[in-house]
Design an enzyme around this catalytic site. Structure first.
Site, PDB file in Angstrom:
ATOM      1  N   GLU A 179      15.794  35.360  29.359  1.00  0.00           N
ATOM      2  CA  GLU A 179      15.063  35.284  30.617  1.00  0.00           C
ATOM      3  C   GLU A 179      14.128  36.478  30.801  1.00  0.00           C
ATOM      4  O   GLU A 179      13.099  36.357  31.472  1.00  0.00           O
ATOM      5  CB  GLU A 179      16.042  35.211  31.797  1.00  0.00           C
ATOM      6  CG  GLU A 179      16.903  33.962  31.866  1.00  0.00           C
ATOM      7  CD  GLU A 179      16.112  32.716  32.234  1.00  0.00           C
ATOM      8  OE1 GLU A 179      15.010  32.854  32.807  1.00  0.00           O
ATOM      9  OE2 GLU A 179      16.599  31.609  31.952  1.00  0.00           O
ATOM     10  N   GLU A 201       8.860  37.970  36.776  1.00  0.00           N
ATOM     11  CA  GLU A 201       8.043  37.003  36.055  1.00  0.00           C
ATOM     12  C   GLU A 201       6.636  37.580  35.865  1.00  0.00           C
ATOM     13  O   GLU A 201       5.973  38.002  36.816  1.00  0.00           O
ATOM     14  CB  GLU A 201       7.991  35.693  36.840  1.00  0.00           C
ATOM     15  CG  GLU A 201       7.615  34.490  36.021  1.00  0.00           C
ATOM     16  CD  GLU A 201       7.871  33.191  36.748  1.00  0.00           C
ATOM     17  OE1 GLU A 201       7.311  32.171  36.315  1.00  0.00           O
ATOM     18  OE2 GLU A 201       8.630  33.184  37.744  1.00  0.00           O
TER      19      GLU A 201
END
Length: 364
Positions: A179, A201
């Protein structure tokens, strides 16, 4: 996790309300407090399976580390003030704090969406109603039996045999490595040396872009706030932020109003990841229960190919809508599995015979 029949919880509490329980009520309503899942024991379990030296060997390029600063100094979005977000001390501090929390999901039989969540502070014995569906206690529904699931977050890496606990820790680390991973095939040390490189992100760093927002009765988004991926599990969507906020703080509002807090505090980041890992969201089980053998697939699960406990099921829990029915030739599944192979090999445990990809699986 415990699944039981009709709840013994006292009615009449409103969302956000708290009360201090007696020892008798803690036993009746929460199954008591297991001393084996105390913060001290939870921390000792992680330290015994993953000493600091081995942790730092696994993640030499984690964000804010010395090697990260050397590599990233001339790259876009570099922050010279970035501290060691994924430090070992942040992990241990997170384990310490979550181990003092128990969580209870209650829902009306045959309607998992008609639910409510309680939080228990194990030290103070304070119980808080985190959220409750508006229809939970309508005249019709109040006659429907209540089912419940209870989680003691001190059981992270603390349940099952030593072998199962090692597999769980490896699966957790492998998923968060993917991730947050940086690097590429030609990167120093190989692509699997670059786990925990990011804590947000990439496309949203230093932007005002708003995304991952969905209307939700229980966890409504706050105007102007983006709920994109943050922290080691890249927590996403307002309903996940709200649920995790309720478990940590006793109110859904904290992280719904200030989702950016997660990127500023490595301990909080790790807390969100551990809680997401440990919390069932029916019809999804928790990744924890899958890895330690507490999960039994339903007929619906089996029909969808979700029948073999193991690393592959954890991928489906985390991102099954996008990574279902794929083998290791898919870049995402391949990298998750690659990290899992590396970490289990370092731990000296075998994954032979384990279903580690998602081929043949449909979302829960």
């Amino acid at each position: 996790m415990k699944t039981g029949g009709k709840s013994d919880a006292l009615e009449g509490m409103v969302v956000g309300q708290s009360r201090v329980l007696t020892d008798s009520q803690v036993t009746t309503l929460w199954g008591g407090i297991n001393p084996q899942f105390s913060p001290e024991h939870a921390v000792a379990a992680v330290q015994s399976l993953l000493p600091q030296e081995e942790y730092e060997q696994l993640f030499p390029y984690r964000i804010g580390s010395t090697e990260w600063h050397k590599f990233f100094a001339d790259q876009p979005n570099y922050n010279a003030e970035q501290t060691d977000y994924y430090s070992y001390s942040s992990l241990i501090a997170a384990v310490t704090e979550v181990a003092n929390i128990k969580y209870k999901l209650e829902y009306r039989q045959d309607d998992m969406n008609n639910s409510r969540v309680y939080r228990l502070d194990k030290e103070t014995k304070k119980e808080t109603l985190v959220y409750q569906n508006a229809n939970f206690n309508t005249p019709t529904n109040v006659k429907v039996p209540i089912l419940s699931q209870t989680v003691d977050f001190g059981s992270f890496i603390k349940e099952g045999s030593d072998l199962k606990r090692k597999h769980e820790l490896a699966a957790f680390l492998a998923n968060i490595s993917h991730e947050t991973g940086g690097g590429g095939p030609a990167s120093t040390g190989g692509p699997l040396a670059w786990g925990l490189f990011w804590n947000e992100e990439i496309a949203y760093i230093n932007t005002s872009t708003v995304n991952y927002v969905e209307a939700n009765e229980n966890f409504p988004p706050v105007a102007g706030k983006s709920y994109h991926g943050r922290g080691p599990m890249q927590l996403s969507w307002n309903y996940n932020y709200g649920l995790i906020s309720g478990i940590i703080y006793g109110t859904k509002d904290k992280l719904l109003e200030q989702p950016e807090l997660i990127v500023n505090d490595g301990k909080l980041g790790y807390m969100t990841a551990i809680l997401f890992w440990m919390t069932p969201q029916p019809p999804k089980p928790s990744a924890h229960d899958v890895m330690i053998g507490n999960w039994a697939p339903s007929e619906s699960d089996i029909f969808k190919g979700l029948s073999q406990p193991g690393f592959g099921i954890t991928i489906m829990i985390i991102n099954g809508n996008l990574e279902g029915n794929l083998d290791e030739s898919d870049r995402r599944v391949g990298r998750r599995v690659g990290f899992y192979r590396k970490i289990t090999a370092q731990m000296g445990i075998s994954i032979e015979g384990e279903k580690i990809d998602t081929l043949g699986m449909k979302p829960f």
